[in-house]
Design a protein around this motif. Structure first.
Motif, PDB file in Angstrom:
ATOM      1  N   GLY A 168       4.528  -1.128  -3.400  1.00 43.46           N
ATOM      2  CA  GLY A 168       5.777  -0.469  -3.038  1.00 43.46           C
ATOM      3  C   GLY A 168       5.579   1.016  -2.897  1.00 43.46           C
ATOM      4  O   GLY A 168       4.460   1.524  -3.031  1.00 43.46           O
TER       5      GLY A 168
ATOM      6  N   GLU B 253      10.792   1.214  -3.049  1.00 44.18           N
ATOM      7  CA  GLU B 253      11.030   0.364  -1.886  1.00 44.18           C
ATOM      8  C   GLU B 253       9.834  -0.550  -1.670  1.00 44.18           C
ATOM      9  O   GLU B 253       8.676  -0.135  -1.842  1.00 44.18           O
ATOM     10  CB  GLU B 253      11.269   1.232  -0.649  1.00 44.18           C
ATOM     11  CG  GLU B 253      12.492   2.128  -0.778  1.00 44.18           C
ATOM     12  CD  GLU B 253      12.681   3.057   0.417  1.00 44.18           C
ATOM     13  OE1 GLU B 253      11.711   3.197   1.218  1.00 44.18           O
ATOM     14  OE2 GLU B 253      13.763   3.647   0.554  1.00 44.18           O
TER      15      GLU B 253
ATOM     16  N   GLU C 208       8.706  -4.840   0.120  1.00 45.45           N
ATOM     17  CA  GLU C 208       9.089  -5.962   0.969  1.00 45.45           C
ATOM     18  C   GLU C 208       8.679  -7.281   0.324  1.00 45.45           C
ATOM     19  O   GLU C 208       7.661  -7.350  -0.369  1.00 45.45           O
ATOM     20  CB  GLU C 208       8.430  -5.858   2.355  1.00 45.45           C
ATOM     21  CG  GLU C 208       8.952  -4.723   3.215  1.00 45.45           C
ATOM     22  CD  GLU C 208       8.374  -4.768   4.624  1.00 45.45           C
ATOM     23  OE1 GLU C 208       7.551  -5.679   4.911  1.00 45.45           O
ATOM     24  OE2 GLU C 208       8.737  -3.896   5.446  1.00 45.45           O
TER      25      GLU C 208
ATOM     26  N   ASN D 109       8.264 -11.118   1.893  1.00 43.52           N
ATOM     27  CA  ASN D 109       8.299 -11.945   3.108  1.00 43.52           C
ATOM     28  C   ASN D 109       8.949 -11.211   4.283  1.00 43.52           C
ATOM     29  O   ASN D 109       9.731 -11.780   5.051  1.00 43.52           O
ATOM     30  CB  ASN D 109       9.039 -13.259   2.840  1.00 43.52           C
ATOM     31  CG  ASN D 109       8.313 -14.121   1.823  1.00 43.52           C
ATOM     32  OD1 ASN D 109       7.085 -14.112   1.747  1.00 43.52           O
ATOM     33  ND2 ASN D 109       9.075 -14.858   1.027  1.00 43.52           N
ATOM     34  N   GLY D 110       8.636  -9.927   4.397  1.00 49.42           N
ATOM     35  CA  GLY D 110       9.135  -9.122   5.503  1.00 49.42           C
ATOM     36  C   GLY D 110      10.514  -8.547   5.310  1.00 49.42           C
ATOM     37  O   GLY D 110      10.973  -7.745   6.132  1.00 49.42           O
ATOM     38  N   ALA D 111      11.201  -8.931   4.224  1.00 49.30           N
ATOM     39  CA  ALA D 111      12.553  -8.417   3.970  1.00 49.30           C
ATOM     40  C   ALA D 111      12.471  -7.142   3.137  1.00 49.30           C
ATOM     41  O   ALA D 111      11.837  -7.130   2.072  1.00 49.30           O
ATOM     42  CB  ALA D 111      13.385  -9.462   3.243  1.00 49.30           C
ATOM     43  N   PRO D 112      13.087  -6.045   3.612  1.00 50.94           N
ATOM     44  CA  PRO D 112      13.043  -4.797   2.849  1.00 50.94           C
ATOM     45  C   PRO D 112      13.946  -4.871   1.614  1.00 50.94           C
ATOM     46  O   PRO D 112      15.106  -5.305   1.699  1.00 50.94           O
ATOM     47  CB  PRO D 112      13.560  -3.752   3.845  1.00 50.94           C
ATOM     48  CG  PRO D 112      14.411  -4.530   4.802  1.00 50.94           C
ATOM     49  CD  PRO D 112      13.812  -5.903   4.894  1.00 50.94           C
ATOM     50  N   LEU D 113      13.419  -4.459   0.474  1.00 49.75           N
ATOM     51  CA  LEU D 113      14.151  -4.473  -0.792  1.00 49.75           C
ATOM     52  C   LEU D 113      13.908  -3.155  -1.514  1.00 49.75           C
ATOM     53  O   LEU D 113      13.010  -2.391  -1.164  1.00 49.75           O
ATOM     54  CB  LEU D 113      13.699  -5.644  -1.670  1.00 49.75           C
ATOM     55  CG  LEU D 113      13.872  -7.063  -1.103  1.00 49.75           C
ATOM     56  CD1 LEU D 113      13.179  -8.071  -2.001  1.00 49.75           C
ATOM     57  CD2 LEU D 113      15.353  -7.395  -0.943  1.00 49.75           C
TER      58      LEU D 113
END
Length: 267
Positions: free
Chosen positions: A134, A165, A167, A169-173
């Motif tokens: 991250g 920040e 990711e 599986n490609g999802a930003p979190l």
């Protein structure tokens, strides 16, 4: 991360939990007022006021504070938030602390049945896929973040230097982080889609080492741990801020403790 290093870390974490005076040894949680009260698992009458926590010990009662024997009346002084003093009473430790703006007394007895029956912590098998990279993004100015607590009506305030920040599986979190135990380190409180299913519903905690010069950090969710409230109702653990409720299933780290699973089957 290797399976061996994770196993060593997990075993050490379990040894810490099983400490004779750890959270599994806590026998009660008592919020003090100006009205002196006696508790069955601690000597003395306890109260709090302008001079901080005070105990009045009857004849034949004694505590050991900072290595010195104490009898009669003893003032612990004003205790800072998230600070505390451990007094000894025979084999027991009497924790005198301040949590969420309240002074508390929390006795810890090594023979507490919860501790004696402890058989370790269930956890997901370590999976390198849950060791993520991250990036720490600092706030312009650190922010005070107020969060709830495992005890209803209690709140905690933590300073947050920023967020991490990443990711999945490609999802930003992202996770709002708080200052950790060592300089430059962080920790994050979070829930996810496993919370209340395979992991403890209220919270888990993730320790994060200081970022590299470019802000890079490692999020090792295989080492996500339960807080003390996962094991005992006598803990005042903080809850995650709302933004730390991750919309993914973090199938890594510690699961619901055996003690809570056993209690659930009895209801």
């Amino acid at each position: 991360m290797t399976v061996q290093s994770w196993a060593q870390w997990h075993a050490e974490h379990e040894r810490h939990l099983a400490d004779p005076h750890g959270f599994l040894a806590v026998t009660s949680l008592n919020f003090l007022t100006t009205n002196p009260r006696r508790f069955p698992d601690a000597p003395g009458e306890w109260s709090t006021g302008p001079e901080g926590v005070v105990v009045d010990l009857a004849d034949g009662e004694a505590l050991t504070v900072d290595g010195a024997a104490v009898t009669g009346r003893h003032a612990f002084g004003v205790i800072g938030e998230r600070s505390g003093v451990n007094a000894r009473a025979g084999d027991a430790v009497i924790e005198v602390a301040r949590r969420g703006g309240f002074d508390i007394v929390r006795p810890r007895h090594p023979d507490n049945p919860l501790r004696l029956a402890f058989r370790g912590v269930p956890a997901y098998e370590p999976d390198q896929d849950w060791v993520l990279t991250g990036r720490f993004v600092p706030f312009d100015v650190p922010r005070d973040v107020t969060v709830g607590a495992a005890v209803e009506g209690l709140e905690h305030v933590y300073e947050s230097p920023g967020r991490v920040e990443f990711e999945v599986n490609g999802a930003p979190l992202a996770l709002t982080v708080f200052n950790g135990r060592t300089p430059g380190s962080f920790f994050a409180l979070f829930t996810d889609e496993t919370s209340g299913v395979t992991t403890y519903p209220a919270n888990r905690s993730l320790a994060i080492d200081p970022p590299a010069a470019d802000g890079t950090v490692t999020l090792d969710f295989t080492r996500a741990t339960n807080l003390p409230c996962a094991y005992t109702d006598f803990a005042t653990c903080p809850l995650p801020p709302a933004e730390n409720r991750l919309p993914v299933a973090v199938e890594a780290g510690e699961k619901i403790p055996y003690e809570r699973l056993t209690a659930a089957t009895r209801r």
